[in-house]
Design a protein around this motif. Structure first.
Motif, mmCIF file in Angstrom:
data_model
loop_
_atom_site.group_PDB
_atom_site.id
_atom_site.type_symbol
_atom_site.label_atom_id
_atom_site.label_comp_id
_atom_site.label_asym_id
_atom_site.label_seq_id
_atom_site.Cartn_x
_atom_site.Cartn_y
_atom_site.Cartn_z
ATOM 1 N N UNK A 298 0.964 -1.439 0.201
ATOM 2 C CA UNK A 298 -0.156 0.070 0.023
ATOM 3 C C UNK A 298 0.926 1.301 0.006
ATOM 4 N N UNK A 299 2.163 1.295 -0.400
ATOM 5 C CA UNK A 299 2.999 2.401 -0.366
ATOM 6 C C UNK A 299 2.767 3.049 -1.624
ATOM 7 N N UNK A 300 2.106 2.201 -2.567
ATOM 8 C CA UNK A 300 2.098 2.783 -3.993
ATOM 9 C C UNK A 300 0.657 3.316 -4.051
ATOM 10 N N UNK A 301 0.373 4.292 -5.102
ATOM 11 C CA UNK A 301 -0.965 4.803 -5.103
ATOM 12 C C UNK A 301 -1.981 4.242 -5.748
ATOM 13 N N UNK A 302 -1.578 3.086 -6.496
ATOM 14 C CA UNK A 302 -2.447 2.173 -7.419
ATOM 15 C C UNK A 302 -2.306 0.809 -7.027
ATOM 16 N N UNK A 303 -3.396 0.105 -7.029
ATOM 17 C CA UNK A 303 -3.470 -1.204 -6.591
ATOM 18 C C UNK A 303 -4.527 -1.813 -7.107
ATOM 19 N N UNK A 304 -4.450 -3.094 -6.973
ATOM 20 C CA UNK A 304 -5.689 -3.932 -7.364
ATOM 21 C C UNK A 304 -6.704 -4.676 -6.418
ATOM 22 N N UNK A 305 -7.850 -5.092 -6.753
ATOM 23 C CA UNK A 305 -8.835 -5.457 -5.612
ATOM 24 C C UNK A 305 -8.261 -6.846 -5.106
ATOM 25 N N UNK A 306 -7.402 -7.655 -5.951
ATOM 26 C CA UNK A 306 -7.074 -8.710 -5.586
ATOM 27 C C UNK A 306 -5.900 -8.752 -4.375
ATOM 28 N N UNK A 307 -5.108 -7.740 -4.579
ATOM 29 C CA UNK A 307 -4.017 -7.431 -3.466
ATOM 30 C C UNK A 307 -4.795 -7.106 -2.296
ATOM 31 N N UNK A 308 -5.923 -6.023 -2.079
ATOM 32 C CA UNK A 308 -6.537 -5.763 -1.202
ATOM 33 C C UNK A 308 -7.262 -6.957 -0.416
ATOM 34 N N UNK A 309 -7.982 -7.699 -1.357
ATOM 35 C CA UNK A 309 -8.561 -8.955 -0.672
ATOM 36 C C UNK A 309 -7.479 -9.927 0.119
ATOM 37 N N UNK A 352 -7.265 -1.526 -12.242
ATOM 38 C CA UNK A 352 -6.609 -0.706 -11.381
ATOM 39 C C UNK A 352 -7.455 0.079 -10.495
ATOM 40 N N UNK A 353 -7.176 0.517 -9.116
ATOM 41 C CA UNK A 353 -7.452 1.350 -8.599
ATOM 42 C C UNK A 353 -6.728 2.493 -7.947
ATOM 43 N N UNK A 354 -6.949 3.760 -7.882
ATOM 44 C CA UNK A 354 -6.027 4.617 -7.266
ATOM 45 C C UNK A 354 -6.495 5.070 -5.791
ATOM 46 N N UNK A 355 -5.606 4.584 -4.712
ATOM 47 C CA UNK A 355 -6.291 4.725 -3.387
ATOM 48 C C UNK A 355 -5.959 6.154 -2.656
ATOM 49 N N UNK A 356 -5.019 7.016 -3.188
ATOM 50 C CA UNK A 356 -4.594 8.255 -3.019
ATOM 51 C C UNK A 356 -4.150 9.167 -4.243
ATOM 52 N N UNK A 357 -4.220 10.582 -4.137
ATOM 53 C CA UNK A 357 -3.870 11.217 -5.011
ATOM 54 C C UNK A 357 -4.704 11.029 -6.354
ATOM 55 N N UNK A 358 -6.005 10.850 -6.013
ATOM 56 C CA UNK A 358 -6.922 10.151 -7.037
ATOM 57 C C UNK A 358 -7.123 11.192 -8.324
ATOM 58 N N UNK A 359 -7.228 12.374 -8.060
ATOM 59 C CA UNK A 359 -7.324 13.423 -9.197
ATOM 60 C C UNK A 359 -6.194 13.405 -10.088
ATOM 61 N N UNK A 360 -5.055 13.184 -9.472
ATOM 62 C CA UNK A 360 -3.710 13.122 -10.335
ATOM 63 C C UNK A 360 -3.698 11.798 -11.198
ATOM 64 N N UNK A 361 -4.001 10.731 -10.540
ATOM 65 C CA UNK A 361 -4.188 9.488 -11.435
ATOM 66 C C UNK A 361 -5.124 9.331 -12.497
ATOM 67 N N UNK A 362 -6.348 9.927 -12.286
ATOM 68 C CA UNK A 362 -7.417 10.053 -13.168
ATOM 69 C C UNK A 362 -7.167 10.880 -14.354
#
Length: 407
Positions: A298-309, A352-362
Motif C-alpha cells: 500500500x505504499x503505492x498509489x495504485x493497487x488491485x482488488x485482488x491485492x486488497x482482498x 486498477x484502483x487509485x487509493x490516494x492522489x486520485x485526481x492526479x491518477x485520473x
C-alpha cells in the motif's frame, strides 16, 4: 359503496341526523377542499393554484406567561451536563416555537440508561405544541406500506430507536428529515403529497441505535451520563411541569436563536464520532488503516482488488461477504478511491484502483499509471550485530519487488 370516512362520519353523528353524511354533503354551508395541508400557526383555510386547502394543524391551548420554569430548566441541566449540548436542545425547542414553519433538517438523538427521564421531553413537547401535533413512530415504521400517520404533523418522536442492522434504514429515514414533501400512502385513499414532520426526536437505550455515515448531516447525538434519580424527583417534575409550562413557553419565545439554523448540519459531538466509528464496517476500518500505513503493497498509489482482498484475509473480524468484489468496490468508493479501468501490464490486463492522489491518477496517461503500479520498492530489515550496538548502527538488508510482479 360508502367510503370509510363517510361511514365513520355517519357513526359519529347518527344520533343528531338520520343521514349525516348526505345532509352534510348536500348543505350549502359545507366547504369543499381540494387538499389538506399542515402549516403550524397558519390560517385554517388557505388558497393556492389548486383551490381551497384545509390546514389540519391544531392550535395548542397553552399560553405563554412570564414566570418561574426552574424545574423544567433544571431537568435540562441534569440530562445535559454539557452546556453546548444543552443549549442546542433548548434552541431546537425554541425554533419550533419561534419559527414553526421552518423544517429543522436534523434529528435530536438522546442515548442513555432506562428511567433517567429521557422520554420526558416528548411529554414536554406535547404540552408546548399540543398532543395532536406530536406523533409517535416505532423503529422501522418509516419502511411500512402506510405512512400517512407520520406526515402532516409538527414533530415525530421515536421512543426507542434500534435500527443498527441496515444502512437502508438510515437512508430511508433521511428522506423524512431532509425532504419537505413525500408521497403519503393511506388505506382506501388515493396517494397524495404530504408534508414530512418539521422536527424529529429519538431516544434509545442502546449504544449503537442506528448506523451513521461518516459525512452525516441529519443527526445530533448525545449520550447522557446520568443515572436514574429517586421516583420522587420524577413525580415532582411531571407535577410542576403543568404549572411551569406557560413560563417555559415564554422562555423559548424570547430565547436568542442567532446561532441556530434549522437548515444547517448539527454540531458534532464526541458521541456522534463514536457512533460513526461503531457504524463503520470492519473491512472499511481495515482498508483505511492499510492505506494510511503505506506498508507494502500500500505504499503505492495504485493497487488491485485482488491485492486488497489478500491483505484483508489476515485482518481480524473480516467476513467472507466483505471480501466479495461488489462490497470491496463499495468500501473503496466510500474511502474516496476511484477505479482507473483496465491497463495492460506485461501482457495481462489489470483492473486498477487509485487509493490516494486520485485526481492526479485520473488525469494520468496509461504509461504513468503503469509506471506507478510496477515501480520498485525497498524493504529495509534491521540485522542485529552485537549486544549494546545502537539501532542507527545496524546494517540494513534490502529486497526489491520485481517490476510487474503481482502482489
Amino acid at each position: 359503496m360508502k367510503s370509510r370516512i363517510e361511514k365513520q362520519f355517519n357513526n359519529e353523528h347518527l344520533a343528531d341526523l338520520g343521514r349525516p353524511a348526505h345532509s352534510f354533503l348536500s348543505s350549502k354551508y359545507a366547504c369543499k377542499f381540494e387538499a389538506k395541508d399542515y402549516i403550524p400557526g397558519g390560517p385554517r383555510f388557505g388558497q393556492n393554484d389548486n383551490g381551497l386547502n384545509l390546514n389540519v394543524w391544531a392550535s395548542p391551548k397553552i399560553r405563554s406567561a412570564e414566570g418561574d420554569c426552574s424545574t423544567i430548566l433544571n431537568h435540562f441541566d441534569y440530562i445535559f451536563p454539557d452546556e453546548a449540548v444543552r443549549n442546542h436542545w433548548l434552541n431546537y425547542f425554541a425554533s419550533l416555537i419561534q419559527l414553526p414553519t421552518m423544517k429543522i433538517k436534523h434529528c435530536l438523538l438522546l442515548i442513555g440508561g432506562q428511567g433517567t427521564g429521557k422520554s420526558y421531553f416528548k411529554t414536554l413537547l406535547s404540552h408546548l405544541l399540543g398532543p395532536a401535533n406530536v406523533g409517535l413512530m416505532d423503529t422501522g415504521e418509516w419502511h411500512g406500506s402506510f405512512n400517512a400517520h407520520l406526515l402532516n404533523i409538527q414533530v415525530v418522536v421515536i421512543e426507542e430507536l434500534m435500527a443498527s442492522g441496515r444502512l437502508e434504514a438510515y437512508n430511508e429515514l433521511k428522506r423524512y428529515l431532509s425532504e419537505p414533501f413525500i408521497t403519503a400512502n393511506e388505506k382506501h385513499v388515493a396517494q397524495y403529497s404530504a408534508r414530512t414532520p418539521y422536527a424529529f426526536l429519538a431516544f434509545s437505550n442502546h449504544r449503537k441505535p442506528i448506523l451513521l455515515e461518516e459525512t452525516d448531516r441529519r443527526f445530533h447525538v448525545y449520550h447522557t451520563p446520568v443515572k436514574c434519580k429517586p421516583s420522587e424527583y420524577y413525580d415532582q417534575l411531571f407535577c410542576k411541569t403543568e404549572a411551569e409550562i406557560g413560563a417555559f413557553l415564554f422562555h423559548l419565545e424570547n430565547r436568542d436563536l442567532a446561532k441556530f439554523s434549522p437548515n444547517a448540519a448539527p454540531p458534532m459531538t464526541e458521541h456522534k464520532r463514536e457512533l460513526i466509528e461503531l457504524s463503520t464496517k470492519p473491512s472499511h476500518s481495515a482498508i483505511k488503516d492499510l492505506i494510511e500505513s503505506r506498508e507494502i503493497p500500500f505504499q503505492k498509489d495504485i493497487i488491485t482488488l485482488d491485492t486488497i482482498r489478500q491483505s484483508l484475509t489476515l485482518a481480524p473480524g473480516i467476513s467472507d461477504r466483505s471480501l466479495e468484489t461488489s462490497n470491496l468496490k463499495e468500501t473503496l468508493l466510500n474511502l474516496g478511491a476511484k477505479r482507473l479501468g483496465q491497463v495492460r501490464i506485461n501482457g495481462p490486463r489489470y483492473s486498477l484502483w487509485a487509493i490516494r492522489n486520485v485526481e492526479k491518477w485520473q488525469a494520468a496517461s496509461n504509461e504513468a499509471i503503469r509506471a506507478e503500479y510496477t515501480k520498485e520498492f525497498t524493504i529495509g530489515l534491521v540485522q542485529p550485530t552485537e549486544a549494546g550496538t545502537c539501532l542507527s548502527d545496524y546494517p540494513v538488508l534490502e529486497f526489491s519487488q520485481k517490476k510487474g510482479e503481482r502482489i
